[in-house]
Design a protein around this motif. Structure first.
Motif, short mmCIF file in Angstrom:
data_model
loop_
_atom_site.label_atom_id
_atom_site.label_comp_id
_atom_site.label_asym_id
_atom_site.label_seq_id
_atom_site.Cartn_x
_atom_site.Cartn_y
_atom_site.Cartn_z
N ARG A 202 46.51 38.43 111.66
CA ARG A 202 46.22 39.33 110.54
C ARG A 202 44.81 39.91 110.62
NH1 ARG A 202 46.89 37.48 104.32
NH2 ARG A 202 45.17 36.13 104.92
N GLU A 203 43.82 39.12 111.00
CA GLU A 203 42.45 39.60 111.07
C GLU A 203 42.32 40.75 112.07
OE1 GLU A 203 43.38 36.32 111.15
OE2 GLU A 203 42.83 36.06 109.04
N GLU A 204 43.04 40.66 113.20
CA GLU A 204 42.98 41.72 114.21
C GLU A 204 43.70 42.98 113.71
OE1 GLU A 204 44.00 42.35 118.93
OE2 GLU A 204 43.74 40.30 118.17
N VAL A 205 44.81 42.81 113.01
CA VAL A 205 45.52 43.95 112.42
C VAL A 205 44.60 44.69 111.47
CG1 VAL A 205 47.40 44.58 110.82
CG2 VAL A 205 47.83 42.95 112.69
N ILE A 206 43.95 43.96 110.58
CA ILE A 206 43.08 44.57 109.58
C ILE A 206 41.89 45.26 110.24
CG2 ILE A 206 41.57 44.13 107.59
CD1 ILE A 206 44.72 43.95 107.14
N LYS A 207 41.32 44.64 111.27
CA LYS A 207 40.18 45.23 111.97
C LYS A 207 40.56 46.61 112.54
CE LYS A 207 36.84 44.23 115.61
NZ LYS A 207 36.46 43.34 116.70
N LYS A 208 41.75 46.72 113.10
CA LYS A 208 42.19 48.00 113.67
C LYS A 208 42.58 49.00 112.58
CE LYS A 208 43.48 46.09 118.07
NZ LYS A 208 44.38 46.07 119.20
N LEU A 209 43.19 48.51 111.52
CA LEU A 209 43.63 49.37 110.42
C LEU A 209 42.46 49.90 109.61
CD1 LEU A 209 46.24 50.39 108.99
CD2 LEU A 209 45.96 48.45 107.45
N ASP A 210 41.44 49.09 109.44
CA ASP A 210 40.31 49.43 108.57
C ASP A 210 39.25 50.30 109.26
OD1 ASP A 210 38.98 49.36 106.10
OD2 ASP A 210 37.79 47.61 106.66
N ASN A 211 39.51 50.74 110.48
CA ASN A 211 38.58 51.59 111.21
C ASN A 211 39.10 53.03 111.18
OD1 ASN A 211 37.07 53.01 113.06
ND2 ASN A 211 37.12 51.42 114.62
N PRO A 212 38.45 53.93 110.42
CA PRO A 212 38.94 55.31 110.32
C PRO A 212 39.07 56.02 111.67
CG PRO A 212 37.16 54.94 108.76
CD PRO A 212 37.25 53.72 109.62
N GLU A 213 38.26 55.64 112.64
CA GLU A 213 38.35 56.27 113.96
C GLU A 213 39.68 55.99 114.63
OE1 GLU A 213 36.29 58.39 115.87
OE2 GLU A 213 35.51 58.68 113.86
#
Length: 163
Positions: free
Chosen positions: A24-35
């Motif tokens: 989940r932490e990796e999913v959120i890290k990728k999702l939460d980056n507007p780039e």
């Protein structure tokens, strides 16, 4: 008369879900980056922060899309950001108010379930008619975003590379 009543009451709700084979932490890290949005949101041309600090409750962002010959501008307003568990926002465009509630459930150490609940409120006869006649198209588009995100997150596949 029946159609007129149906169109006056036009709100559409549905949910989609997908399992992403990442913590989940990796999913959120990728999702939460507007780039990263350009890699999983087909048609995204540009985005810019309008108000507030990006990612915070109350912040607004303008999102520009090119879908075929049609240009579309959405205004995102963050309602709730409690990553890694949930993220809620509204998306406003001409004739449409969309409320998105996203939940991220840890299945195990290596997989995450993303549940996306959508509520569309239509204004104007044309948009109400489209929502009434083509509800499947909205759900299909939502599921496409989830699938494209999964492919990007798991394999690095960008929609910019797909023709």
């Amino acid at each position: 008369m029946y159609l007129a009543k149906q169109l006056n009451d036009q709100t559409m709700k549905y949910s989609c879900e997908i399992t992403i084979n990442l913590p989940r932490e990796e999913v959120i890290k990728k999702l939460d980056n507007p780039e990263n949005m350009k890699h999983w949101q087909r048609g995204l041309v540009a985005y810019k922060t309008l108000n507030g600090s990006p990612g915070t409750e109350g912040a607004t962002m303008e999102l520009e899309y090119k879908m075929g010959k049609r240009d579309m501008v959405l205004i995102e307003t963050i309602l709730k950001n409690q990553f890694p568990k949930e993220f809620h926002a509204t998306y406003d465009a001409k004739g449409v108010h969309n409320i998105q509630r996203n939940y991220f459930k840890k299945i195990d150490d290596n997989s995450t379930k993303w549940i996306s609940e959508s509520e569309f409120q239509f204004q104007g006869f044309a948009m109400k008619l489209m929502g009434w006649v083509m509800p499947g198209a909205f759900k299909k588009q939502s599921m496409k975003y989830l699938t494209d995100f999964k492919n990007f997150a798991e394999h690095g596949t960008s929609v910019q590379e797909v023709k």
